[in-house]
Design a protein around this motif. Sequence first.
Motif, PDB file in Angstrom:
ATOM      1  N   MET A   1      43.416  11.087   5.649  1.00 26.45           N
ATOM      2  CA  MET A   1      43.002  10.223   6.714  1.00 26.45           C
ATOM      3  C   MET A   1      41.549  10.530   7.042  1.00 26.45           C
ATOM      4  O   MET A   1      41.157  11.677   7.168  1.00 26.45           O
ATOM      5  CB  MET A   1      43.906  10.455   7.920  1.00 26.45           C
ATOM      6  N   SER A   2      40.788   9.505   7.191  1.00 29.76           N
ATOM      7  CA  SER A   2      39.362   9.679   7.488  1.00 29.76           C
ATOM      8  C   SER A   2      39.109   9.687   8.999  1.00 29.76           C
ATOM      9  O   SER A   2      39.980   9.341   9.794  1.00 29.76           O
ATOM     10  CB  SER A   2      38.566   8.548   6.849  1.00 29.76           C
ATOM     11  N   LYS A   3      37.891  10.072   9.365  1.00 25.02           N
ATOM     12  CA  LYS A   3      37.516  10.061  10.786  1.00 25.02           C
ATOM     13  C   LYS A   3      37.648   8.663  11.370  1.00 25.02           C
ATOM     14  O   LYS A   3      38.115   8.498  12.494  1.00 25.02           O
ATOM     15  CB  LYS A   3      36.090  10.562  10.963  1.00 25.02           C
ATOM     16  N   PRO A  15      47.930   5.184  25.468  1.00 23.82           N
ATOM     17  CA  PRO A  15      47.311   6.435  25.937  1.00 23.82           C
ATOM     18  C   PRO A  15      48.198   7.667  25.707  1.00 23.82           C
ATOM     19  O   PRO A  15      47.705   8.778  25.714  1.00 23.82           O
ATOM     20  CB  PRO A  15      47.090   6.205  27.425  1.00 23.82           C
ATOM     21  N   THR A  16      49.491   7.463  25.504  1.00 26.38           N
ATOM     22  CA  THR A  16      50.385   8.601  25.287  1.00 26.38           C
ATOM     23  C   THR A  16      50.509   8.968  23.815  1.00 26.38           C
ATOM     24  O   THR A  16      51.184   9.928  23.479  1.00 26.38           O
ATOM     25  CB  THR A  16      51.786   8.297  25.856  1.00 26.38           C
ATOM     26  N   SER A  17      49.848   8.230  22.935  1.00 30.35           N
ATOM     27  CA  SER A  17      49.882   8.553  21.507  1.00 30.35           C
ATOM     28  C   SER A  17      49.073   9.810  21.246  1.00 30.35           C
ATOM     29  O   SER A  17      48.103  10.102  21.934  1.00 30.35           O
ATOM     30  CB  SER A  17      49.316   7.407  20.679  1.00 30.35           C
ATOM     31  N   MET A  18      49.475  10.531  20.208  1.00 26.86           N
ATOM     32  CA  MET A  18      48.781  11.764  19.854  1.00 26.86           C
ATOM     33  C   MET A  18      48.490  11.766  18.357  1.00 26.86           C
ATOM     34  O   MET A  18      49.365  11.444  17.561  1.00 26.86           O
ATOM     35  CB  MET A  18      49.643  12.966  20.213  1.00 26.86           C
ATOM     36  N   VAL A  19      47.271  12.109  17.997  1.00 22.23           N
ATOM     37  CA  VAL A  19      46.878  12.219  16.603  1.00 22.23           C
ATOM     38  C   VAL A  19      46.656  13.692  16.295  1.00 22.23           C
ATOM     39  O   VAL A  19      45.844  14.351  16.933  1.00 22.23           O
ATOM     40  CB  VAL A  19      45.593  11.420  16.299  1.00 22.23           C
ATOM     41  N   VAL A  20      47.419  14.205  15.320  1.00 23.58           N
ATOM     42  CA  VAL A  20      47.316  15.600  14.906  1.00 23.58           C
ATOM     43  C   VAL A  20      46.855  15.645  13.461  1.00 23.58           C
ATOM     44  O   VAL A  20      47.414  14.960  12.618  1.00 23.58           O
ATOM     45  CB  VAL A  20      48.673  16.323  15.046  1.00 23.58           C
ATOM     46  N   VAL A  21      45.843  16.436  13.183  1.00 23.33           N
ATOM     47  CA  VAL A  21      45.366  16.645  11.818  1.00 23.33           C
ATOM     48  C   VAL A  21      45.972  17.959  11.328  1.00 23.33           C
ATOM     49  O   VAL A  21      45.874  18.982  12.001  1.00 23.33           O
ATOM     50  CB  VAL A  21      43.830  16.716  11.764  1.00 23.33           C
ATOM     51  N   VAL A  22      46.620  17.911  10.166  1.00 23.19           N
ATOM     52  CA  VAL A  22      47.177  19.124   9.557  1.00 23.19           C
ATOM     53  C   VAL A  22      46.103  19.687   8.632  1.00 23.19           C
ATOM     54  O   VAL A  22      45.850  19.152   7.566  1.00 23.19           O
ATOM     55  CB  VAL A  22      48.487  18.819   8.803  1.00 23.19           C
ATOM     56  N   LYS A  23      45.476  20.771   9.087  1.00 30.33           N
ATOM     57  CA  LYS A  23      44.261  21.257   8.430  1.00 30.33           C
ATOM     58  C   LYS A  23      44.468  21.795   7.030  1.00 30.33           C
ATOM     59  O   LYS A  23      43.582  21.701   6.200  1.00 30.33           O
ATOM     60  CB  LYS A  23      43.549  22.283   9.296  1.00 30.33           C
ATOM     61  N   ASP A  24      45.634  22.337   6.720  1.00 28.54           N
ATOM     62  CA  ASP A  24      45.822  22.841   5.366  1.00 28.54           C
ATOM     63  C   ASP A  24      46.390  21.773   4.429  1.00 28.54           C
ATOM     64  O   ASP A  24      46.711  22.046   3.278  1.00 28.54           O
ATOM     65  CB  ASP A  24      46.650  24.122   5.330  1.00 28.54           C
ATOM     66  N   ARG A  26      44.453  19.006   4.117  1.00 26.59           N
ATOM     67  CA  ARG A  26      43.206  18.264   3.932  1.00 26.59           C
ATOM     68  C   ARG A  26      42.436  18.801   2.741  1.00 26.59           C
ATOM     69  O   ARG A  26      42.554  19.975   2.401  1.00 26.59           O
ATOM     70  CB  ARG A  26      42.301  18.395   5.161  1.00 26.59           C
ATOM     71  N   VAL A  27      41.638  17.949   2.155  1.00 30.92           N
ATOM     72  CA  VAL A  27      40.708  18.387   1.106  1.00 30.92           C
ATOM     73  C   VAL A  27      39.321  17.852   1.437  1.00 30.92           C
ATOM     74  O   VAL A  27      39.178  16.836   2.106  1.00 30.92           O
ATOM     75  CB  VAL A  27      41.129  17.889  -0.299  1.00 30.92           C
ATOM     76  N   ALA A  28      38.321  18.569   0.980  1.00 25.74           N
ATOM     77  CA  ALA A  28      36.935  18.142   1.177  1.00 25.74           C
ATOM     78  C   ALA A  28      36.081  18.894   0.165  1.00 25.74           C
ATOM     79  O   ALA A  28      36.463  19.965  -0.307  1.00 25.74           O
ATOM     80  CB  ALA A  28      36.472  18.439   2.597  1.00 25.74           C
ATOM     81  N   PRO A  29      34.935  18.338  -0.163  1.00 26.86           N
ATOM     82  CA  PRO A  29      34.076  19.001  -1.149  1.00 26.86           C
ATOM     83  C   PRO A  29      33.469  20.297  -0.609  1.00 26.86           C
ATOM     84  O   PRO A  29      33.168  20.402   0.570  1.00 26.86           O
ATOM     85  CB  PRO A  29      32.992  17.959  -1.424  1.00 26.86           C
ATOM     86  N   GLY A  37      32.042  21.222   3.005  1.00 27.00           N
ATOM     87  CA  GLY A  37      32.526  19.964   3.557  1.00 27.00           C
ATOM     88  C   GLY A  37      33.835  20.113   4.300  1.00 27.00           C
ATOM     89  O   GLY A  37      34.101  19.407   5.273  1.00 27.00           O
ATOM     90  N   TYR A  38      34.680  21.042   3.868  1.00 29.09           N
ATOM     91  CA  TYR A  38      35.965  21.278   4.532  1.00 29.09           C
ATOM     92  C   TYR A  38      35.741  21.771   5.956  1.00 29.09           C
ATOM     93  O   TYR A  38      36.327  21.264   6.904  1.00 29.09           O
ATOM     94  CB  TYR A  38      36.787  22.290   3.730  1.00 29.09           C
ATOM     95  N   LYS A  39      34.867  22.763   6.110  1.00 26.21           N
ATOM     96  CA  LYS A  39      34.577  23.301   7.444  1.00 26.21           C
ATOM     97  C   LYS A  39      33.958  22.220   8.337  1.00 26.21           C
ATOM     98  O   LYS A  39      34.306  22.097   9.517  1.00 26.21           O
ATOM     99  CB  LYS A  39      33.640  24.499   7.320  1.00 26.21           C
ATOM    100  N   ALA A  40      33.059  21.439   7.778  1.00 21.56           N
ATOM    101  CA  ALA A  40      32.441  20.348   8.542  1.00 21.56           C
ATOM    102  C   ALA A  40      33.480  19.324   8.981  1.00 21.56           C
ATOM    103  O   ALA A  40      33.455  18.841  10.120  1.00 21.56           O
ATOM    104  CB  ALA A  40      31.357  19.675   7.711  1.00 21.56           C
ATOM    105  N   ALA A  41      34.414  18.993   8.089  1.00 23.58           N
ATOM    106  CA  ALA A  41      35.469  18.031   8.437  1.00 23.58           C
ATOM    107  C   ALA A  41      36.337  18.560   9.567  1.00 23.58           C
ATOM    108  O   ALA A  41      36.671  17.825  10.506  1.00 23.58           O
ATOM    109  CB  ALA A  41      36.321  17.719   7.210  1.00 23.58           C
ATOM    110  N   LEU A  42      36.709  19.834   9.504  1.00 22.29           N
ATOM    111  CA  LEU A  42      37.536  20.409  10.575  1.00 22.29           C
ATOM    112  C   LEU A  42      36.817  20.378  11.915  1.00 22.29           C
ATOM    113  O   LEU A  42      37.429  20.106  12.942  1.00 22.29           O
ATOM    114  CB  LEU A  42      37.953  21.836  10.227  1.00 22.29           C
TER     115      LEU A  42
END
Length: 63
Positions: A1-3, A15-24, A26-29, A37-42
Amino acid sequence: MSKSEIRRLLADNSPTSMVVVVKDARVAPRHPELSDGYKAALINFEYIANAVLSTDEVVATMG
């Protein structure tokens, strides 16, 4: 999923919806000289998502 997709979800849902990013899940250059790029994305996800969690943290909340 992109930004942009996360921003769309936050804008389109209630307003009650929640978006959670599962950090492990994810992939990034990564480049040894230019940047991580991974650290920047996080960092970006920390600003726009409701939470940035590991897979273990997400599974634990599902009980």
